[in-house]
Design a protein around this motif. Structure first.
Motif, PDB file in Angstrom:
ATOM      1  N   HIS A 146       0.812  -1.120  -0.008  1.00  0.00           N
ATOM      2  CA  HIS A 146       0.052  -0.080   0.038  1.00  0.00           C
ATOM      3  C   HIS A 146       0.976   1.371  -0.061  1.00  0.00           C
ATOM      4  O   HIS A 146       1.881   1.314   0.627  1.00  0.00           O
ATOM      5  CB  HIS A 146      -0.803   0.172   1.072  1.00  0.00           C
ATOM      6  CG  HIS A 146      -1.861   1.076   1.240  1.00  0.00           C
ATOM      7  ND1 HIS A 146      -3.167   1.220   0.793  1.00  0.00           N
ATOM      8  CD2 HIS A 146      -1.569   2.630   1.838  1.00  0.00           C
ATOM      9  CE1 HIS A 146      -3.657   2.635   0.991  1.00  0.00           C
ATOM     10  NE2 HIS A 146      -2.449   3.254   1.403  1.00  0.00           N
ATOM     11  N   LYS A 164      -0.968   3.679  -9.617  1.00  0.00           N
ATOM     12  CA  LYS A 164      -1.625   2.613  -9.891  1.00  0.00           C
ATOM     13  C   LYS A 164      -0.576   1.826 -10.827  1.00  0.00           C
ATOM     14  O   LYS A 164      -0.910   0.309 -11.018  1.00  0.00           O
ATOM     15  CB  LYS A 164      -3.201   2.829 -10.371  1.00  0.00           C
ATOM     16  CG  LYS A 164      -3.708   3.483  -9.475  1.00  0.00           C
ATOM     17  CD  LYS A 164      -4.215   2.563  -8.320  1.00  0.00           C
ATOM     18  CE  LYS A 164      -5.499   1.919  -8.613  1.00  0.00           C
ATOM     19  NZ  LYS A 164      -6.159   1.058  -7.498  1.00  0.00           N
ATOM     20  N   LYS A 168      -1.315  -1.643  -6.207  1.00  0.00           N
ATOM     21  CA  LYS A 168      -2.914  -1.880  -6.351  1.00  0.00           C
ATOM     22  C   LYS A 168      -3.584  -0.857  -5.432  1.00  0.00           C
ATOM     23  O   LYS A 168      -4.664  -0.402  -5.730  1.00  0.00           O
ATOM     24  CB  LYS A 168      -3.067  -3.335  -5.879  1.00  0.00           C
ATOM     25  CG  LYS A 168      -3.943  -3.965  -7.097  1.00  0.00           C
ATOM     26  CD  LYS A 168      -4.210  -5.414  -6.869  1.00  0.00           C
ATOM     27  CE  LYS A 168      -5.261  -5.777  -5.778  1.00  0.00           C
ATOM     28  NZ  LYS A 168      -5.390  -6.912  -5.267  1.00  0.00           N
ATOM     29  N   ASP A 169      -3.081  -0.846  -4.145  1.00  0.00           N
ATOM     30  CA  ASP A 169      -3.732  -0.008  -3.131  1.00  0.00           C
ATOM     31  C   ASP A 169      -2.946   1.228  -3.063  1.00  0.00           C
ATOM     32  O   ASP A 169      -1.899   1.537  -2.535  1.00  0.00           O
ATOM     33  CB  ASP A 169      -3.466  -0.683  -1.682  1.00  0.00           C
ATOM     34  CG  ASP A 169      -4.359  -1.954  -1.639  1.00  0.00           C
ATOM     35  OD1 ASP A 169      -5.618  -1.790  -2.268  1.00  0.00           O
ATOM     36  OD2 ASP A 169      -3.889  -2.752  -0.936  1.00  0.00           O
ATOM     37  N   THR A 171      -3.869   5.607  -1.783  1.00  0.00           N
ATOM     38  CA  THR A 171      -4.566   6.313  -0.909  1.00  0.00           C
ATOM     39  C   THR A 171      -3.935   7.870  -1.225  1.00  0.00           C
ATOM     40  O   THR A 171      -2.937   8.056  -1.122  1.00  0.00           O
ATOM     41  CB  THR A 171      -4.590   6.078   0.554  1.00  0.00           C
ATOM     42  OG1 THR A 171      -5.050   4.673   0.759  1.00  0.00           O
ATOM     43  CG2 THR A 171      -5.427   7.010   1.232  1.00  0.00           C
ATOM     44  N   GLN A 188     -12.179   7.907  -7.754  1.00  0.00           N
ATOM     45  CA  GLN A 188     -13.061   6.614  -7.358  1.00  0.00           C
ATOM     46  C   GLN A 188     -12.983   5.514  -8.412  1.00  0.00           C
ATOM     47  O   GLN A 188     -13.007   4.433  -8.242  1.00  0.00           O
ATOM     48  CB  GLN A 188     -14.474   7.079  -7.089  1.00  0.00           C
ATOM     49  CG  GLN A 188     -14.482   7.489  -5.529  1.00  0.00           C
ATOM     50  CD  GLN A 188     -15.888   7.701  -5.036  1.00  0.00           C
ATOM     51  OE1 GLN A 188     -16.972   8.224  -6.000  1.00  0.00           O
ATOM     52  NE2 GLN A 188     -16.372   7.514  -3.682  1.00  0.00           N
ATOM     53  N   LYS A 189     -13.151   6.282  -9.602  1.00  0.00           N
ATOM     54  CA  LYS A 189     -13.115   5.352 -10.788  1.00  0.00           C
ATOM     55  C   LYS A 189     -11.912   4.540 -10.756  1.00  0.00           C
ATOM     56  O   LYS A 189     -11.887   3.407 -11.345  1.00  0.00           O
ATOM     57  CB  LYS A 189     -13.490   6.221 -11.988  1.00  0.00           C
ATOM     58  CG  LYS A 189     -14.763   6.344 -12.203  1.00  0.00           C
ATOM     59  CD  LYS A 189     -15.302   6.923 -13.606  1.00  0.00           C
ATOM     60  CE  LYS A 189     -16.861   7.036 -13.636  1.00  0.00           C
ATOM     61  NZ  LYS A 189     -17.255   7.938 -14.625  1.00  0.00           N
ATOM     62  N   GLN A 190     -10.628   5.173 -10.260  1.00  0.00           N
ATOM     63  CA  GLN A 190      -9.326   4.493 -10.375  1.00  0.00           C
ATOM     64  C   GLN A 190      -9.257   3.423  -9.144  1.00  0.00           C
ATOM     65  O   GLN A 190      -8.134   3.140  -8.771  1.00  0.00           O
ATOM     66  CB  GLN A 190      -8.455   5.391 -10.551  1.00  0.00           C
ATOM     67  CG  GLN A 190      -8.280   6.195 -11.892  1.00  0.00           C
ATOM     68  CD  GLN A 190      -7.057   7.348 -11.645  1.00  0.00           C
ATOM     69  OE1 GLN A 190      -6.162   7.259 -12.169  1.00  0.00           O
ATOM     70  NE2 GLN A 190      -7.519   8.504 -11.165  1.00  0.00           N
ATOM     71  N   GLN A 191     -10.221   3.354  -8.381  1.00  0.00           N
ATOM     72  CA  GLN A 191     -10.229   2.803  -6.984  1.00  0.00           C
ATOM     73  C   GLN A 191      -9.221   3.344  -6.152  1.00  0.00           C
ATOM     74  O   GLN A 191      -8.540   2.490  -5.684  1.00  0.00           O
ATOM     75  CB  GLN A 191     -10.153   1.243  -7.225  1.00  0.00           C
ATOM     76  CG  GLN A 191     -11.337   0.648  -7.939  1.00  0.00           C
ATOM     77  CD  GLN A 191     -11.152  -0.655  -8.253  1.00  0.00           C
ATOM     78  OE1 GLN A 191     -10.203  -1.124  -8.606  1.00  0.00           O
ATOM     79  NE2 GLN A 191     -12.207  -1.382  -8.320  1.00  0.00           N
ATOM     80  N   THR A 193      -8.422   5.477  -2.812  1.00  0.00           N
ATOM     81  CA  THR A 193      -8.933   5.680  -1.264  1.00  0.00           C
ATOM     82  C   THR A 193      -8.814   7.149  -1.094  1.00  0.00           C
ATOM     83  O   THR A 193      -7.459   7.686  -1.476  1.00  0.00           O
ATOM     84  CB  THR A 193      -8.663   5.093  -0.303  1.00  0.00           C
ATOM     85  OG1 THR A 193      -8.723   3.748  -0.652  1.00  0.00           O
ATOM     86  CG2 THR A 193      -9.224   5.490   0.927  1.00  0.00           C
TER      87      THR A 193
END
Ligand SMILES: Cc1cc2nc3c(=O)[nH]c(=O)nc-3n(C[C@H](O)[C@H](O)[C@H](O)COP(=O)(O)OP(=O)(O)OC[C@H]3O[C@@H](n4cnc5c(N)ncnc54)[C@H](O)[C@@H]3O)c2cc1C
Length: 307
Positions: A146, A164, A168-169, A171, A188-191, A193
């Protein structure tokens, strides 16, 4: 104190750009003196990456190798000293903080940039260790864990998405700054946070991040934060000598690395917005070659003026 040293070229800043220029000049038979006070911008990093043949070595190891390369040439010298002033003239006069004065036909500024670190407890301690400025230099080693992006500008939001590529994670930490609805949707669309709370401190062990503590009393576990800070000239000597700065604080140069002051040149981060070691090295090589050619042209002019 007066020192008798006079060199064809004096280089202020003996890191990647300065040493690269020194090599080009010494190989062109020029006497070159390099002054450096050992405060490169990446000094706090354990390792440097994205550098052919030196990938993964520490900045200090690369610098030591570079000094050795340059010192193989008799006409080169290296001094651990801080330059305090450049005075215009023919020759130029260069002063160091101990009061010594040196003269040269040309001066090259390779003094780098100083990053402006946010005033958050723990930030400066983690800088270069677990708070990182550039994904191309340091994201590969941090894959599959992360990471966070610190910032709120449009550029920071684009950078959060770019992370990204490796992680994967991701913020985004905006430190109290709101995010526009459109940007929110894109993140949000790219996930990605989003955490908008103000940060009270960064918790770490010897510069290795453990968590971000927020003003609202909550905290968030994190090992690495990317940030794209603003930067200013590390040394004011260029500006004091009359060199014009651009809006982005970089020294203004022409295609031949000449500043706006006759006889004063610049190379590396102090005049280049793309800050990486290989580009600083390339910039130093170019400046060294152009200075040698300018000195040759000056020599030709003098020959012509002799009757
Ligand atoms: C934390 C961090 C990590 C980085 N990691 C990487 C990486 O892994 N890979 C990569 O390619 N790039 C990396 N970079 C970018 C890279 O470090 C720079 O692009 C590069 O150091 C620029 O070289 P330079 O010679 O122009 O300036 P610098 O390396 O900053 O050197 C400037 C030199 O000038 C000297 N100096 C300044 N003023 C004076 C004065 N008045 N008198 C005498 N000496 C003076 C300083 O002491 C210093 O040695 C990183 C940057 C940072 C901030």
């Amino acid at each position: 104190m007066v020192n008798n040293l006079s060199a064809d070229v004096i280089i202020i800043g003996g890191s990647f750009a300065g040493l690269s220029a020194a090599l080009a000049l010494a190989r062109s038979g020029r006497s070159v003196a390099v002054f450096d006070n050992d405060d490169a911008c990446n000094k706090s990093s354990e390792k440097a990456y994205n550098i052919l043949t030196n990938d993964g070595l520490s900045p200090q190891e690369i610098k030591s190798k570079a000094i050795k390369n340059v010192m193989n040439y008799k006409s080169a010298s290296f001094y651990t000293k801080t330059v305090s002033r450049i005075a215009e003239g023919d020759p130029l006069s260069i002063e160091t903080v101990d009061g010594a004065t040196y003269s040269s036909k040309a001066a090259l500024l390779c003094t780098g940039m100083a990053d402006i670190i946010p005033d958050i407890p723990g930030f400066a301690d983690c800088w270069g260790k677990s708070i990182i400025h550039c994904p191309y230099c340091h994201a590969y080693e941090r894959q599959a864990r992360h990471v966070s992006m610190f910032g709120h500008t449009e550029e920071d939001i684009v950078l959060a998405g770019l992370l990204k590529t490796w992680n994967k994670d991701v913020t985004l930490l905006t430190n109290g700054h709101p995010v526009l609805a459109e940007q929110h949707e894109l993140l949000q669309k790219q996930q990605i946070t989003i955490k908008t709370q103000s940060i009270s401190a960064l918790c770490h062990n010897d510069g290795q991040l453990r968590a971000v503590a927020f003003d609202d009393g909550t905290s968030f576990e994190v090992k690495d934060i990317f940030v794209n800070p603003a930067a200013v000239q590390r040394s004011s000597i260029g500006e004091s000598a009359g060199c014009e700065l651009l809006e982005n604080q970089l020294i203004k140069i022409d295609d031949f690395h000449r500043t706006t002051v006759t006889g004063v040149y610049a190379a590396g981060d102090c005049c280049t917005s793309f800050r990486t070691i290989s580009i600083a090295i390339a910039s130093g090589t170019k400046a060294g070659i152009f200075i040698h050619q300018d000195l040759h042209k000056m020599h030709l002019k003098k020959l012509l003026s002799r009757k």
